[in-house]
Design an enzyme around this catalytic site. Structure first.
Site, mmCIF file in Angstrom:
data_model
loop_
_atom_site.group_PDB
_atom_site.id
_atom_site.type_symbol
_atom_site.label_atom_id
_atom_site.label_comp_id
_atom_site.label_asym_id
_atom_site.label_seq_id
_atom_site.Cartn_x
_atom_site.Cartn_y
_atom_site.Cartn_z
ATOM 1 N N SER A 151 0.832 -1.194 0.000
ATOM 2 C CA SER A 151 0.000 0.000 0.000
ATOM 3 C C SER A 151 0.880 1.262 0.000
ATOM 4 O O SER A 151 1.669 1.461 -0.917
ATOM 5 C CB SER A 151 -0.958 -0.038 1.196
ATOM 6 O OG SER A 151 -1.949 0.937 1.082
ATOM 7 N N ASP A 230 -10.021 -5.330 -3.907
ATOM 8 C CA ASP A 230 -9.439 -4.277 -3.069
ATOM 9 C C ASP A 230 -10.342 -3.046 -3.116
ATOM 10 O O ASP A 230 -10.558 -2.453 -4.172
ATOM 11 C CB ASP A 230 -8.039 -3.941 -3.596
ATOM 12 C CG ASP A 230 -7.261 -3.035 -2.670
ATOM 13 O OD1 ASP A 230 -7.866 -2.133 -2.058
ATOM 14 O OD2 ASP A 230 -6.029 -3.203 -2.569
ATOM 15 N N HIS A 263 -7.470 -5.903 0.489
ATOM 16 C CA HIS A 263 -6.289 -5.036 0.635
ATOM 17 C C HIS A 263 -5.370 -5.415 1.788
ATOM 18 O O HIS A 263 -4.227 -4.981 1.820
ATOM 19 C CB HIS A 263 -6.749 -3.585 0.827
ATOM 20 C CG HIS A 263 -5.632 -2.575 0.742
ATOM 21 N ND1 HIS A 263 -5.032 -2.222 -0.446
ATOM 22 C CD2 HIS A 263 -4.999 -1.856 1.710
ATOM 23 C CE1 HIS A 263 -4.090 -1.323 -0.224
ATOM 24 N NE2 HIS A 263 -4.034 -1.078 1.077
#
Length: 287
Positions: A151, A230, A263
């Protein structure tokens, strides 16, 4: 210039030890913590190093407690080091107001605005101070060092690779923020850290940096994993923008869409070994 390490945790895991250390950082002007897994093989020889950068709201604990990285580091014979995501305890007004800015959200950039510039120097911390600290204190093969992240940390890994040509021999990422110029999280943070001049922002955008990259090319396309489910993919991460930018720059990239994955760390855990294999393959072609 180096600071003394203080051992905070030592845990036997597989054939090595998971450590957590703290030190007084001269770059971000506060006490920083980091994790480092050291396999037994590193007692007698220099081994490859992987640096992992975590995402928003994380600290040094998340990666080492949620992914099972120790088994893979032991299996592949890698030292794996992971710094915190931001300075801590600086008590700057506003650094706790939003989850996507301040503590836990340093974006791996060097702030230029006066309020933040003394402490939020995370790009320099990771790529200068922390990098040298790990090399100096552990048995690292300096010719086999890679970087990866998740991320916000995936963004950090990519920009570190592009901005430090040759320092890292390999790079990969899980669901990275690919276009910080478009992402609402990073636009909010960059406005505060870097001011209104978006030309400064481009210095920390992977899509912008790949077109300027003139360093050594990876042997295999850079591995990017992205979950199809995600929740942040379309509005915050923009993986297609990175794919387009890399294609335009003739930079090799493999963007894998992992069907059904979201995610978080369950996604990272699932494909973590693929990334170890990727970095191992890159290191082997350096011989």
């Amino acid at each position: 210039m180096s600071s003394e390490l203080t051992l905070e945790l030592s845990s036997k895991s597989f054939d090595g030890y998971q450590y957590v250390y703290s030190h007084d950082s001269f770059t971000v002007d506060c006490t920083m913590k980091f994790g480092v897994y050291v396999p037994t093989i590193a007692d007698n020889e220099c081994v490859p190093l992987l640096i992992f950068l975590s995402g928003l709201t994380s600290n040094e604990q998340d990666f080492i407690t949620k992914t099972g990285v120790q088994r893979l580091a032991s299996k592949y014979g890698f030292i794996v080091a992971n710094p915190d995501t931001s300075p801590r305890g600086c008590n700057i007004e506003g650094d706790h107001d939003q989850r996507d800015f301040g503590e836990g959200a340093g974006y791996y950039i060097d702030a230029t605005e006066d309020k933040w510039s003394n402490n939020y120097q995370m790009f320099s911390y990771v790529n200068d101070e922390f990098y040298e600290l790990i090399i100096r204190n552990f048995n690292v093969d300096i010719n086999r060092i890679g970087i990866f992240g998740h991320s916000m940390g995936g963004h950090g890994a990519l920009i570190s690779f592009f901005k430090c040509p040759g320092q890292y021999k390999s790079v990969s990422a899980f669901a990275p923020i690919c276009s910080t110029l478009k992402c609402e999280w990073s636009r909010n943070a960059f406005t505060k850290f870097l001011g209104q001049d978006e030309t400064l922002w481009k210095e920390y955008d992977a899509c912008e940096l790949v077109s300027l990259y003139h360093g050594p090319m990876p042997y295999a396309p850079v591995l990017i994993d992205q979950g199809s489910n995600d929740q942040y993919k379309d509005d915050y991460l923009f993986p297609d923008k990175l794919l387009e930018a890399c294609c335009n720059a003739s930079f090799p990239i493999q963007l894998r869409q992992q069907i059904g994955y979201e995610h978080g760390y369950c996604f990272v855990m699932t494909f973590l070994e693929d990334h170890f294999k990727y970095h191992k393959n890159e290191f082997e072609h350096l011989k």
